[in-house]
Design an enzyme around this catalytic site. Sequence first.
Site, PDB file in Angstrom:
ATOM      1  N   ARG A  85       0.966  -1.230   0.011  1.00 12.11           N
ATOM      2  CA  ARG A  85      -0.068  -0.081  -0.097  1.00 12.11           C
ATOM      3  C   ARG A  85       1.045   1.154   0.001  1.00 12.11           C
ATOM      4  O   ARG A  85       1.673   1.195   0.741  1.00 12.11           O
ATOM      5  CB  ARG A  85      -0.893   0.096   1.297  1.00 12.11           C
ATOM      6  N   ARG A  95      -6.287   1.257  -4.587  1.00 15.41           N
ATOM      7  CA  ARG A  95      -5.307   0.902  -3.666  1.00 15.41           C
ATOM      8  C   ARG A  95      -5.133  -0.673  -3.387  1.00 15.41           C
ATOM      9  O   ARG A  95      -6.296  -1.343  -3.899  1.00 15.41           O
ATOM     10  CB  ARG A  95      -5.757   1.360  -2.220  1.00 15.41           C
ATOM     11  N   ASP A  98      -6.887  -1.699   1.712  1.00 13.85           N
ATOM     12  CA  ASP A  98      -7.505  -1.070   2.821  1.00 13.85           C
ATOM     13  C   ASP A  98      -8.248  -1.956   3.701  1.00 13.85           C
ATOM     14  O   ASP A  98      -8.954  -2.755   3.418  1.00 13.85           O
ATOM     15  CB  ASP A  98      -8.391  -0.261   1.882  1.00 13.85           C
ATOM     16  N   ASP A 100     -10.108  -1.506   7.510  1.00 16.22           N
ATOM     17  CA  ASP A 100     -10.663  -0.497   8.342  1.00 16.22           C
ATOM     18  C   ASP A 100     -11.546  -1.236   9.296  1.00 16.22           C
ATOM     19  O   ASP A 100     -12.103  -2.175   9.330  1.00 16.22           O
ATOM     20  CB  ASP A 100     -11.811   0.320   7.523  1.00 16.22           C
TER      21      ASP A 100
HETATM   22  N1  ROI Z   1     -14.832   1.893  -3.318  1.00 13.11           N
HETATM   23  C1  ROI Z   1     -15.298   0.568  -3.207  1.00 13.11           C
HETATM   24  N2  ROI Z   1     -16.349   0.060  -4.198  1.00 13.11           N
HETATM   25  N3  ROI Z   1     -14.686  -0.217  -2.421  1.00 13.11           N
HETATM   26  C2  ROI Z   1     -13.831   0.175  -1.506  1.00 13.11           C
HETATM   27  O1  ROI Z   1     -13.173  -0.455  -0.458  1.00 13.11           O
HETATM   28  C3  ROI Z   1     -13.417   1.745  -1.283  1.00 13.11           C
HETATM   29  N4  ROI Z   1     -12.439   2.259  -0.597  1.00 13.11           N
HETATM   30  C4  ROI Z   1     -12.055   3.427  -0.728  1.00 13.11           C
HETATM   31  C5  ROI Z   1     -12.809   4.312  -1.544  1.00 13.11           C
HETATM   32  C6  ROI Z   1     -11.643   4.950  -2.434  1.00 13.11           C
HETATM   33  C7  ROI Z   1     -13.531   5.497  -0.952  1.00 13.11           C
HETATM   34  N5  ROI Z   1     -13.700   3.678  -2.436  1.00 13.11           N
HETATM   35  C8  ROI Z   1     -14.008   2.535  -2.693  1.00 13.11           C
HETATM   36  O2  ROI Z   1     -11.220   3.790   0.196  1.00 13.11           O
END
Ligand code: ROI
Length: 163
Positions: A85, A95, A98, A100
């Site tokens: 990343r 990315r 990610d 969270d």
């Molecule tokens: N859009 C989708 N569909 N899935 C994600 O995990 C995701 N993650 C993000 C942003 C860029 C907001 N858009 C995303 O961080």
Amino acid sequence: MTNEIAYIGLGSNLATPKTQINTAQQAINGLEGVLELAFSSLYRSTPMGPQDQPDYVNAVMAIETDLSAIELLRCLQKIELDHGRVRKDERWGARTLDLDILLYGQQMIDLPDLIVPHYGLAERAFVLYPLHEIAPELKVPGLGGMAELIASCPLDGLVKLPL
Ligand code: ROI
């Protein structure tokens, strides 16, 4: 030792996203003080944010942990870095991985680095539907039950991927 049940959102849209999600799952599983409770199906989702980027693969994982929320965040950030990343200036760009923290028990956390429940939870189909799949009875502090949340969140092109 206080154990909490936490929910982690996983997303990737670069470098073979399915592989990123699978290896991230293994890495989270390998953390000391973390036990996997459930893992959702993988979902394909259209990008939220700039549209000139590939579709995402998203999933949600439930864990039991004796790590504090901040300790868990630091471990997840390390896993993101291990997956290549690179933080770019562009907000909401593509990315490789990610991770969270969506929920940490029923706690409401408001720290400079970490807001829980995750601020986008109620509006993001790619978070809500996988979360609902593994925790239909869950109550989200400040937001309510999963059934109500799902009812007011359109699918938005989200597709469950075959196994
Ligand atoms: N859009 C989708 N569909 N899935 C994600 O995990 C995701 N993650 C993000 C942003 C860029 C907001 N858009 C995303 O961080």
